[in-house]
Design an enzyme around this catalytic site. Structure first.
Site, mmCIF file in Angstrom:
data_model
loop_
_atom_site.group_PDB
_atom_site.id
_atom_site.type_symbol
_atom_site.label_atom_id
_atom_site.label_comp_id
_atom_site.label_asym_id
_atom_site.label_seq_id
_atom_site.Cartn_x
_atom_site.Cartn_y
_atom_site.Cartn_z
ATOM 1 N N HIS A 113 0.789 -1.266 -0.102
ATOM 2 C CA HIS A 113 -0.050 -0.011 0.039
ATOM 3 C C HIS A 113 1.054 1.218 -0.046
ATOM 4 C CE1 HIS A 113 -2.677 3.015 1.803
ATOM 5 N NE2 HIS A 113 -3.714 2.212 1.236
ATOM 6 N N GLU A 192 -3.017 2.217 -7.176
ATOM 7 C CA GLU A 192 -3.223 3.441 -6.574
ATOM 8 C C GLU A 192 -2.699 4.448 -7.252
ATOM 9 O OE1 GLU A 192 -2.949 2.979 -2.013
ATOM 10 O OE2 GLU A 192 -1.017 1.821 -3.028
ATOM 11 N N GLY A 198 -6.002 11.946 -1.878
ATOM 12 C CA GLY A 198 -5.722 13.109 -0.664
ATOM 13 C C GLY A 198 -6.641 14.009 -0.931
ATOM 14 N N GLY A 257 -18.244 16.218 6.900
ATOM 15 C CA GLY A 257 -18.801 16.236 8.460
ATOM 16 C C GLY A 257 -18.167 15.320 9.160
#
Length: 277
Positions: A113, A192, A198, A257
């Site tokens: 990852h 990825e 991001g 939120g």
């Protein structure tokens, strides 16, 4: 076969510690996640499901699995050194050997990852070494240890913004280190697009994802490829239409939120991707 992976990173910490866990007490969190989602995935017989947990939650997650559960448990990586009769008997402080992952009930692990690659690169960088191949060799040993222990591997690859001009060479090298050590073990490739992941980043588009996924399939002889840039509610329908993509990696389910991972939102993403509804 479609593959739906869930990487729970460190979503176990509650807000008082700066985390995003609002679904269960820390000590019960692993089991709570499994209990909340395993029934909701029973209606997808042509899909495989795995969730990757931090090490301290593996036992409670595995204990919460019901008999015949479709949800498999995975570790967030393994050490490149494992235990063996007559060999290392456990002198592995801070490391998770593949034997321990298997003993804890794992059948999967995630290796390579971008967060792990960044960590390894930072360690090498502190010693004045800037060598992506050195990172690849470490990850290759982890793949070897995992498959030798019978674990299935989600092996992640991807290019940074600086690597985009040479993305083919970058991804080919990353794949090589994983494939050469995997042997006949089960390997799924997670793509990825690191440059697009991001806050404030522009997500990779459909054509770009398809181009890379097609390249990966060609390089690996057709191994399954899942989108590791984040399978979400707002891209599930798009990713579903890419023939070269065989699934996705879910992390956060809510990005505004009270951000975090919410089981009911996870099940909604699964439904959108697998049923297109």
């Amino acid at each position: 076969m479609r593959y739906i992976f869930l990487n729970l990173k460190r979503f176990d910490l509650p807000p008082v510690y700066g985390g995003v866990n609002r679904i269960a007490p820390f000590e019960k969190w692993g089991g709570a996640v499994v209990s909340a989602i395993q029934q909701g995935i029973t209606g997808y017989p042509d899909a495989a499901f795995a969730a990757f947990f931090p090490e301290m939650h593996l036992l409670t997650a595995a204990a919460a699995r019901e008999e015949g559960s479709r949800l498999e448990i995975g570790s967030q990586g393994v050490s490149g050194t494992d235990l063996s009769p007559g060999g290392n008997f456990g002198a592995l402080t801070t490391s998770l050997p593949a034997a321990a992952a298997a003993a804890a009930g794992c059948s999967w692990t995630i290796i390579g990852h971008c967060e792990e690659r960044n960590k390894l690169a930072a360690v090498l960088g502190a010693a004045g070494v800037d060598n992506p191949d050195a990172v690849g060799k470490v990850l290759g040993q982890e793949v070897k240890a995992a498959v030798n222990r019978g674990l299935k591997v989600l092996y992640c690859v991807g290019e940074t913004e600086a690597q985009q001009p040479v993305w083919q060479e970058t991804i080919r090298r990353q794949l090589d280190f994983g494939l050469r050590e995997a042997g006949d073990g089960e390997l799924v490739i997670g793509y990825e697009p690191v440059w697009s992941i991001g806050p404030g980043k522009t997500p990779a588009g459909r054509d770009y994802i398809q181009k890379i996924a097609r390249f990966i399939k060609e390089e690996t002889g057709g191994k399954p490829v899942v989108y590791g840039g984040g399978l979400k509610a707002d891209n599930a329908s798009m990713l579903r239409t890419i023939p070269e993509i065989d699934g996705g990696l879910i992390a956060l389910t809510r990005f505004t939120g009270e951000i975090g991972f919410y089981p009911e939102e996870y099940l909604e993403i699964v439904r959108l991707y697998l049923r297109g509804e």
